[in-house]
Write a protein that holds these residues in place. Sequence first.
Motif, PDB file in Angstrom:
ATOM      1  N   ALA A   1       0.835  -1.204   0.000  1.00  0.00           N
ATOM      2  CA  ALA A   1       0.000   0.000   0.000  1.00  0.00           C
ATOM      3  C   ALA A   1       0.870   1.254   0.000  1.00  0.00           C
ATOM      4  CB  ALA A   1      -0.928  -0.004   1.210  1.00  0.00           C
ATOM      5  N   LEU A   2       1.944   1.245   0.786  1.00  0.00           N
ATOM      6  CA  LEU A   2       2.852   2.397   0.817  1.00  0.00           C
ATOM      7  C   LEU A   2       3.574   2.560  -0.513  1.00  0.00           C
ATOM      8  CD1 LEU A   2       4.612   2.386   4.312  1.00  0.00           C
ATOM      9  CD2 LEU A   2       2.923   4.005   3.463  1.00  0.00           C
ATOM     10  N   GLU A   3       4.046   1.442  -1.062  1.00  0.00           N
ATOM     11  CA  GLU A   3       4.778   1.512  -2.327  1.00  0.00           C
ATOM     12  C   GLU A   3       3.874   2.038  -3.441  1.00  0.00           C
ATOM     13  OE1 GLU A   3       8.158  -1.964  -1.638  1.00  0.00           O
ATOM     14  OE2 GLU A   3       6.258  -2.484  -2.618  1.00  0.00           O
ATOM     15  N   ASP A   4       2.615   1.594  -3.458  1.00  0.00           N
ATOM     16  CA  ASP A   4       1.667   2.116  -4.454  1.00  0.00           C
ATOM     17  C   ASP A   4       1.408   3.599  -4.231  1.00  0.00           C
ATOM     18  OD1 ASP A   4       1.508  -0.398  -5.542  1.00  0.00           O
ATOM     19  OD2 ASP A   4      -0.398  -0.921  -4.580  1.00  0.00           O
ATOM     20  N   ARG A   5       1.317   3.983  -2.977  1.00  0.00           N
ATOM     21  CA  ARG A   5       1.029   5.381  -2.628  1.00  0.00           C
ATOM     22  C   ARG A   5       2.191   6.294  -3.015  1.00  0.00           C
ATOM     23  NH1 ARG A   5      -1.532   9.582  -1.222  1.00  0.00           N
ATOM     24  NH2 ARG A   5      -2.220  10.031   0.896  1.00  0.00           N
ATOM     25  N   PHE A   6       3.438   5.825  -2.755  1.00  0.00           N
ATOM     26  CA  PHE A   6       4.610   6.657  -3.014  1.00  0.00           C
ATOM     27  C   PHE A   6       5.101   6.533  -4.454  1.00  0.00           C
ATOM     28  CE2 PHE A   6       5.847   6.114   1.721  1.00  0.00           C
ATOM     29  CZ  PHE A   6       4.891   7.054   2.080  1.00  0.00           C
ATOM     30  N   GLY A   7       4.833   5.387  -5.074  1.00  0.00           N
ATOM     31  CA  GLY A   7       5.260   5.197  -6.454  1.00  0.00           C
ATOM     32  C   GLY A   7       6.668   4.676  -6.612  1.00  0.00           C
ATOM     33  N   PHE A   8       7.227   4.070  -5.578  1.00  0.00           N
ATOM     34  CA  PHE A   8       8.561   3.464  -5.681  1.00  0.00           C
ATOM     35  C   PHE A   8       8.702   2.347  -4.647  1.00  0.00           C
ATOM     36  CE2 PHE A   8       8.982   7.437  -3.204  1.00  0.00           C
ATOM     37  CZ  PHE A   8       9.379   6.929  -1.966  1.00  0.00           C
ATOM     38  N   LYS A   9       9.694   1.489  -4.872  1.00  0.00           N
ATOM     39  CA  LYS A   9       9.944   0.346  -3.994  1.00  0.00           C
ATOM     40  C   LYS A   9      10.589   0.806  -2.683  1.00  0.00           C
ATOM     41  CE  LYS A   9       8.790  -3.641  -5.912  1.00  0.00           C
ATOM     42  NZ  LYS A   9       7.954  -4.624  -5.200  1.00  0.00           N
ATOM     43  N   LEU A  10      10.123   0.227  -1.578  1.00  0.00           N
ATOM     44  CA  LEU A  10      10.696   0.529  -0.273  1.00  0.00           C
ATOM     45  C   LEU A  10      11.717  -0.522   0.156  1.00  0.00           C
ATOM     46  CD1 LEU A  10       7.427   1.588   1.579  1.00  0.00           C
ATOM     47  CD2 LEU A  10       9.270   3.106   0.822  1.00  0.00           C
ATOM     48  N   CYS A  11      11.476  -1.765  -0.239  1.00  0.00           N
ATOM     49  CA  CYS A  11      12.380  -2.834   0.179  1.00  0.00           C
ATOM     50  C   CYS A  11      12.328  -3.983  -0.822  1.00  0.00           C
ATOM     51  CB  CYS A  11      12.039  -3.333   1.586  1.00  0.00           C
ATOM     52  SG  CYS A  11      10.315  -3.823   1.802  1.00  0.00           S
ATOM     53  N   ARG A  12      13.333  -4.836  -0.734  1.00  0.00           N
ATOM     54  CA  ARG A  12      13.389  -6.030  -1.581  1.00  0.00           C
ATOM     55  C   ARG A  12      13.508  -7.248  -0.675  1.00  0.00           C
ATOM     56  NH1 ARG A  12      17.746  -2.996  -2.991  1.00  0.00           N
ATOM     57  NH2 ARG A  12      17.456  -1.481  -4.676  1.00  0.00           N
ATOM     58  N   ARG A  13      12.867  -8.329  -1.054  1.00  0.00           N
ATOM     59  CA  ARG A  13      13.034  -9.585  -0.336  1.00  0.00           C
ATOM     60  C   ARG A  13      12.945 -10.731  -1.323  1.00  0.00           C
ATOM     61  NH1 ARG A  13       7.734 -11.656   2.215  1.00  0.00           N
ATOM     62  NH2 ARG A  13       6.099 -10.578   1.059  1.00  0.00           N
TER      63      ARG A  13
END
Length: 310
Positions: free
Chosen positions: A43-55
């Motif tokens: 939800a945050l990544e969609d809201r901000f428009g970029f990746k926050l973390c990778r796993r």
Amino acid sequence: MHLGQSDLRSLSVFRAVVEHKGFVGAQISLGLSQSAVSFHIKALEDRFGFKLCRRGRGGFDVTDRGALVYERSKLLYIALNSFESDIGKLKNRITGTLRLGVIDNTITDGDLPLPKVIARLNVKAPEARIELVIDAPDALLTEISNGGLDIAILPATQSFRGLKITPFKEEYHSLYCAKGHPLFKTKEDDITKDLVEMCDFVVRPYANKRELDFFPNAKAKAFASNMEAQAMFIMSGGFVGYLPEHYARNWVDQDIFRPLLVPATRIKSSFVIATRPEEKPSNILDLFMQELAGLASEALHRKVAARKSN
């Protein structure tokens, strides 16, 4: 960008993911399912428009932008907590969140009556929240510096640059062995420093080798990240090591641990209270400090009175 309540909730989940270095730790600490944690991050990544973390197979990693979001989110929560505290003052009520850090195994310390302090805060400030973190001193200092904690109580074994430090109390540590160790049944008069120096020691790295001050020729054969781990090494019967006297007392009373060369080799550990100097204390932090000081003073007076009566 306007942040709503759902965004703030998702940011708190993201912070937990970063601080626990992955989704599993965040799930456990927050009591959420894996799908719920994933939902908040997406939800945050969609809201901000970029990746926050990778796993993936390579493990967990925070992106550069995610690291910046994490740092800024901590400043945001500090500001929100300060705002909430100020509104509480205007309403003549104590509100806000107190984020407290302390080292492990202090629950047996009568000079650090945190359970009683928490009980009083629950009565006097029922609208306030308390978050308690138990960690190593260096981790607590890092969290104080970067805004993850409001206050920490810890031994004065680290560098405190840039923080406000208030002396708090003294704690005594003694050297112990346990059942099964060769020294456990050795006659008191036969135990010497030279004999002890021949034993395998377990030490805590953050103690900066102070645990070998009285035994300069001894060698550390095991390393423990916290008090409980150190007690386990001692309890194995293969090592000697230092523990706070209040923490070891129960095992001594049960004839499981034996103190060695006491009081000649006792170590005094000074405890301090660390806070950030640039911020005005919130009303919940003020109340916590008042209650802690009052209860600690009562505990000290009881101890002095007990010594005089003996």
